[in-house]
Motif scaffolding. Structure first.
Motif, PDB file in Angstrom:
ATOM      1  N   SER A  35     -26.019  20.709  17.647  1.00  0.00           N
ATOM      2  CA  SER A  35     -24.698  19.991  17.315  1.00  0.00           C
ATOM      3  C   SER A  35     -24.321  19.175  18.247  1.00  0.00           C
ATOM      4  N   GLN A  39     -23.334  15.072  18.709  1.00  0.00           N
ATOM      5  CA  GLN A  39     -22.083  14.618  18.983  1.00  0.00           C
ATOM      6  C   GLN A  39     -22.000  13.718  20.085  1.00  0.00           C
ATOM      7  N   ALA A  48     -22.022  16.574  12.779  1.00  0.00           N
ATOM      8  CA  ALA A  48     -23.138  17.145  13.564  1.00  0.00           C
ATOM      9  C   ALA A  48     -23.301  18.590  13.261  1.00  0.00           C
ATOM     10  N   ASN A  49     -22.310  19.342  13.150  1.00  0.00           N
ATOM     11  CA  ASN A  49     -22.385  20.792  12.915  1.00  0.00           C
ATOM     12  C   ASN A  49     -23.366  20.997  11.516  1.00  0.00           C
ATOM     13  N   ALA A  52     -26.788  19.729  11.997  1.00  0.00           N
ATOM     14  CA  ALA A  52     -27.673  20.698  12.992  1.00  0.00           C
ATOM     15  C   ALA A  52     -27.787  22.010  12.166  1.00  0.00           C
ATOM     16  N   THR A  53     -26.892  22.563  11.374  1.00  0.00           N
ATOM     17  CA  THR A  53     -27.064  23.767  10.673  1.00  0.00           C
ATOM     18  C   THR A  53     -28.243  23.656   9.746  1.00  0.00           C
TER      19      THR A  53
END
Length: 84
Positions: A35, A39, A48-49, A52-53
Motif C-alpha cells: 500500500s 501511495q 492503495a490499501n 494492496a489487500t
C-alpha cells in the motif's frame, strides 16, 4: 512475450503511468501488495490499501475500486489481473 509483460503494457495503454504499471505488475506477480508504495506512486490511501489487500488476499472487485477513485476501464483490467 510473458503474460506479466503484457499486463504492464496493457495498463500503460490504458493511461497508467509506467512506474505505477510496473509496480502493479511486480506486486501482482509476487502476490504481495504494498500500500505504501502504491501511495508513493499516486494512489489515494484508501484505494492503495484496497488494491494492496486485494493483491495479497484476493479477490478484487472492480466496482469497489471505482468507488475508491479508480477509473472503470483500469479497474476492470487490474481486477482481471489480480483475480486471474
Amino acid at each position: 512475450m510473458p503474460a506479466v509483460f503484457n499486463n504492464a503494457q496493457k495498463l500503460q495503454s490504458l493511461g497508467v503511468a509506467t512506474p505505477l504499471a510496473l509496480e502493479l505488475q511486480a506486486q501482482i506477480t509476487a502476490n504481495t501488495g504494498n500500500s505504501r508504495r502504491l501511495q508513493e506512486l499516486g494512489y489515494h490511501p484508501k484505494l492503495a490499501n484496497y488494491v494492496a489487500t486485494s493483491i495479497t488476499t484476493g479477490p478484487m472487485n472492480a466496482v469497489q475500486a471505482t468507488r475508491l477513485g479508480m477509473d472503470t476501464i483500469t479497474a476492470k483490467a487490474i481486477t482481471a489481473m489480480v483475480n486471474a
